[in-house]
Design a protein around this motif. Structure first.
Motif, PDB file in Angstrom:
ATOM      1  N   VAL A  50      35.110  42.497  40.159  1.00 59.17           N
ATOM      2  CA  VAL A  50      35.025  41.042  40.247  1.00 59.17           C
ATOM      3  C   VAL A  50      36.280  40.453  39.610  1.00 59.17           C
ATOM      4  N   LYS A  88      30.375  37.778  37.938  1.00 54.80           N
ATOM      5  CA  LYS A  88      31.307  37.478  36.852  1.00 54.80           C
ATOM      6  C   LYS A  88      32.252  38.667  36.661  1.00 54.80           C
ATOM      7  N   PRO A  89      33.419  38.443  36.108  1.00 55.92           N
ATOM      8  CA  PRO A  89      34.321  39.581  35.852  1.00 55.92           C
ATOM      9  C   PRO A  89      33.669  40.682  35.006  1.00 55.92           C
ATOM     10  N   GLN A 143      35.646  37.812  44.419  1.00 51.78           N
ATOM     11  CA  GLN A 143      36.060  36.830  43.415  1.00 51.78           C
ATOM     12  C   GLN A 143      34.873  36.386  42.574  1.00 51.78           C
ATOM     13  N   ALA A 144      35.153  35.950  41.376  1.00 49.88           N
ATOM     14  CA  ALA A 144      34.100  35.426  40.504  1.00 49.88           C
ATOM     15  C   ALA A 144      33.344  34.311  41.228  1.00 49.88           C
ATOM     16  N   SER A 184      38.850  37.380  38.416  1.00 45.65           N
ATOM     17  CA  SER A 184      38.685  36.032  37.842  1.00 45.65           C
ATOM     18  C   SER A 184      39.562  35.011  38.552  1.00 45.65           C
TER      19      SER A 184
END
Length: 121
Positions: free
Chosen positions: A119, A86-87, A13-14, A121
């Motif tokens: 990743v 980060k995504p 996950q972010a 969001s």
């Protein structure tokens, strides 16, 4: 024959973290620069970070302060610690190394097959 094998990719996950590893094996006399590159769909492969045999590092602006590259020269291994993901960090991450094979004088650049980092969001 020299091989680079990456590991450690996955789904995160972010804001999360991952640690990538890359081990070089084969008839290796010396490894000069080692590094990580990444490629997202529809984009060119780009530099993430590099580290010299002396430990000097270089980072892409997009990852400075979040990613950290290190190496264990005795184990022919390079690591990439990725924090605050980060995504836009989603990509296939490739290991790269300038390796001098036993019996040779000059190095050659080798690439791993890549490990996917996703990743969400």
């Amino acid at each position: 024959q020299v091989q680079l094998v990456e590991s450690g990719g996955g789904l995160v996950q972010a804001g999360g973290s991952l640690r990538l590893s890359c081990v070089a094996s084969g008839s290796i006399a010396r490894i000069n620069v080692m590094g990580w590159y990444r490629q997202s769909p529809g984009k060119q492969r780009e530099l993430v970070a590099t580290i010299t045999s002396g430990g000097s590092t270089n980072y892409a602006d997009a990852v400075k302060g979040r990613f950290s590259i290190s190496r264990d020269s005795a184990e022919n291994t390079v690591y990439l610690q990725m924090n605050s993901l980060k995504p836009e960090d989603t990509a296939v991450y490739y290991c790269n190394a300038d390796i001098v094979v036993r019996g040779m004088y000059f190095g050659k650049v080798y690439w791993g097959k890549g490990t996917l980092v996703t990743v969400s969001s």
